[in-house]
Design a protein around this motif. Structure first.
Motif, short mmCIF file in Angstrom:
data_model
loop_
_atom_site.label_atom_id
_atom_site.label_comp_id
_atom_site.label_asym_id
_atom_site.label_seq_id
_atom_site.Cartn_x
_atom_site.Cartn_y
_atom_site.Cartn_z
N VAL A 1 0.84 -1.19 0.00
CA VAL A 1 0.00 0.00 0.00
C VAL A 1 0.88 1.25 0.00
CG1 VAL A 1 -1.77 1.24 1.26
CG2 VAL A 1 -1.80 -1.25 1.23
N THR A 2 0.62 2.13 -0.94
CA THR A 2 1.39 3.36 -1.01
C THR A 2 0.86 4.37 0.01
OG1 THR A 2 -0.05 4.31 -2.68
CG2 THR A 2 1.81 3.01 -3.47
N LYS B 1 -0.24 7.41 -0.52
CA LYS B 1 -1.46 8.09 -0.97
C LYS B 1 -2.68 7.20 -0.84
CE LYS B 1 0.83 11.29 -4.03
NZ LYS B 1 0.90 11.88 -5.35
N ARG B 2 -2.52 5.91 -1.10
CA ARG B 2 -3.64 4.99 -0.95
C ARG B 2 -4.00 4.85 0.53
NH1 ARG B 2 -3.33 -0.98 -3.45
NH2 ARG B 2 -1.89 0.18 -4.75
N ARG B 3 -3.00 4.79 1.38
CA ARG B 3 -3.25 4.70 2.82
C ARG B 3 -3.96 5.96 3.32
NH1 ARG B 3 1.79 3.92 4.74
NH2 ARG B 3 1.63 1.72 4.26
N PHE C 1 -5.93 7.86 1.55
CA PHE C 1 -7.29 7.75 1.02
C PHE C 1 -8.14 6.85 1.92
CE2 PHE C 1 -10.34 5.50 -1.67
CZ PHE C 1 -11.02 6.56 -2.24
N ILE C 2 -7.61 5.72 2.29
CA ILE C 2 -8.35 4.78 3.16
C ILE C 2 -8.59 5.40 4.53
CG2 ILE C 2 -8.19 2.55 4.33
CD1 ILE C 2 -6.66 1.55 1.82
N THR D 1 -8.77 13.91 -3.22
CA THR D 1 -7.49 13.21 -3.33
C THR D 1 -7.16 12.81 -4.76
OG1 THR D 1 -8.52 11.07 -2.88
CG2 THR D 1 -7.66 12.30 -0.98
N TRP E 1 -5.30 1.57 -9.16
CA TRP E 1 -6.29 1.37 -8.11
C TRP E 1 -7.35 2.48 -8.11
CZ3 TRP E 1 -7.06 4.83 -4.11
CH2 TRP E 1 -6.06 5.79 -3.90
N ARG E 2 -7.00 3.66 -8.59
CA ARG E 2 -7.98 4.76 -8.65
C ARG E 2 -8.95 4.58 -9.81
NH1 ARG E 2 -7.95 9.03 -5.00
NH2 ARG E 2 -9.27 10.06 -6.50
#
Length: 91
Positions: A2-3, A5-7, A9-10, A50, A59-60
């Motif tokens: 998990v990057t 930015k993804r973290r 976002f979550i 975001t 993933w986006r």
């Protein structure tokens, strides 16, 4: 993996959902329908805030399917509410 930015976002989505549940509980209006609408609203806001400027990660790109499912659920909730209002008004 998990990057960052993804973290982020979550974490933003989870924080929004927890805050929505807390506010609805404090107002004594917590229901599945209201929580779903509040969570969907927050999800859409977080998606827009975001969004990357140049390159969209893989993933986006898959988020659009979650948005479509959420909007279908919102349509279902809306129709159910309208039918409940109509049935009460008709009797």
């Amino acid at each position: 993996m998990v990057t960052a930015k993804r973290r982020r976002f979550i974490h933003a989505n989870v924080a929004w959902m927890l805050a929505a549940a807390l506010v609805l509980a404090l107002l004594d209006t917590l229901s599945y329908e209201l929580f779903f609408v509040a969570a969907l609203t927050g999800f859409l806001i977080v998606v827009e805030l975001t969004a990357p400027f140049r390159i969209t990660p893989t993933w986006r790109r898959r988020i659009k399917w979650i948005i479509l499912l959420g909007l279908a659920g919102f349509g279902y909730v809306t129709v159910q509410r309208i039918l409940a209002i109509i049935s009460v008004g008709a009797s």
